[in-house]
Design an enzyme around this catalytic site. Structure first.
Site, mmCIF file in Angstrom:
data_model
loop_
_atom_site.group_PDB
_atom_site.id
_atom_site.type_symbol
_atom_site.label_atom_id
_atom_site.label_comp_id
_atom_site.label_asym_id
_atom_site.label_seq_id
_atom_site.Cartn_x
_atom_site.Cartn_y
_atom_site.Cartn_z
ATOM 1 N N LYS A 226 20.401 -25.288 -42.811
ATOM 2 C CA LYS A 226 20.431 -25.407 -41.259
ATOM 3 C C LYS A 226 20.211 -24.127 -40.530
ATOM 4 O O LYS A 226 20.765 -23.123 -40.889
ATOM 5 C CB LYS A 226 21.822 -25.969 -40.630
ATOM 6 C CG LYS A 226 22.018 -26.004 -39.186
ATOM 7 C CD LYS A 226 23.516 -26.507 -38.917
ATOM 8 C CE LYS A 226 23.570 -26.545 -37.424
ATOM 9 N NZ LYS A 226 24.937 -27.158 -37.047
ATOM 10 N N LYS B 247 17.300 -28.901 -41.195
ATOM 11 C CA LYS B 247 17.608 -29.029 -39.651
ATOM 12 C C LYS B 247 17.103 -27.631 -39.024
ATOM 13 O O LYS B 247 17.516 -26.543 -39.558
ATOM 14 C CB LYS B 247 19.130 -29.190 -39.138
ATOM 15 C CG LYS B 247 19.304 -29.275 -37.620
ATOM 16 C CD LYS B 247 20.697 -29.561 -37.526
ATOM 17 C CE LYS B 247 20.852 -29.669 -35.942
ATOM 18 N NZ LYS B 247 22.206 -29.829 -35.774
#
Length: 324
Positions: free
Chosen positions: A197, A250
């Protein structure tokens, strides 16, 4: 060699669908949902046109509407009434995510409910765990925050979550959560780890949606540097070794190179098309600059071609309707 080899032969309009290598299906899609504790009505998210913060009373109807269009999985985010330094609302038995999970599972038992496992929406400082003073000032206390994630995970599983998705990017988070779930009798609950992320500028609209802005600093001490590809792969490899069942990258569209590498680790792989990606497409479409449907399908196809088995996207319901 040309003229014997002519790749255009298979691009005739009638033949083209037969040779499509990558296809997005409704089974690939996960719809993010935001629920607000104590709210009476749905509230539009101004920076994400077409998206809403929902009251708990709407959870059942929202799930039924999604299921009608063929959506089989949702990921839940909660906005509690009260926030504190230790995110106590995040692991409360009657917390907003716990109540939303129960309502959705009662209304649509076959809907796969994934719970975002983090603390940023529940802390008064907006960071993803417990804060302590470090040599550089206030920062996330990694090991104290692991204990918090364990409590949240067990609480979400007890409420009926089918899967937990830790998004805090703590060192050791997957191992700690796996141990807590197994010890509580939830060894069958899979972990979809936000394993890579990035500390991205694309999360801006999400801050409004989840009311999760931070009161000091930023999240760069625990989220990935967007410039670091090798470290990004290492993060996902560590989560695999700690017992993650699914790995996630992400954001999605700006990091397809990382997504392709994470896919090679051999686990099911998810990608999150985040709020900023959604809002950029939506804004350009509303200005008449692009064909929204074509751009959305092209972007999701690219994400799947890069290696995503699952795609979390705010366009999930729209895409399900287009595919139908």
């Amino acid at each position: 060699m040309f003229p014997q080899t002519r790749l255009r032969r298979l691009r005739r309009q009638s033949l083209r669908p037969l040779f499509t290598e990558t296809q997005v299906t409704r089974n690939d899609l996960i719809m993010p949902l935001f629920f607000v504790e104590g709210a009476a009505d749905k509230v539009p998210i101004t920076s994400m046109p077409g998206q809403y913060r929902w009251p708990l009373s709407a959870a059942a109807d929202v799930a039924k509407d999604l299921a009608k269009d063929g959506i089989k999985a949702v990921i839940l985010f909660g906005i509690p009434k009260t926030k504190d330094a230790v995110a106590s609302s995040a692991f409360a038995a009657d917390g907003v995510i716990q109540e939303a999970t129960r309502a959705i599972k009662a209304a649509v038992p076959d809907m796969v409910v994934i719970t975002d496992l983090c603390a940023c929406e529940y802390t008064d400082h907006g960071h993803c765990g417990i804060i302590h003073e470090s040599c550089d000032g206030p920062d996330l206390d990694n090991d104290a925050s692991l204990a918090l994630m364990q409590k949240i995970a067990v609480s979400q599983a007890a409420a009926g979550a089918d899967m937990v998705a830790p998004s805090c990017m703590l060192d050791g988070m997957v191992m700690a959560i796996r141990e807590a779930l197994d010890s509580a009798g939830y060894e069958y609950i899979p972990i979809m780890s936000y394993s890579t992320k990035f500390a991205s500028a694309l999360y801006g609209p999400f801050r409004e949606a989840a009311d999760s802005g931070f009161s000091f600093g930023d999240r760069s001490t625990y989220q990935m540097n967007p410039a670091n590809g090798r470290e990004a792969l290492r993060e996902s490899l560590l989560d695999k070794e700690e017992g993650a069942d699914i790995l996630m990258v992400k954001p999605a569209s700006f990091y397809l190179d990382v997504l392709a590498q994470v896919k090679e680790l051999g686990l099911p792989t998810a990608a999150y098309q985040v709020s900023g990606e959604y809002s950029m497409i939506k804004a350009a479409a509303q200005n008449g600059w692009i064909d929204e449907k074509r751009i959305v399908m092209e972007s999701l196809t690219s994400i799947k071609r890069a290696g995503a088995d699952l795609i979390i996207t705010y366009y999930a319901q729209d895409v399900a309707r287009w595919l139908a």
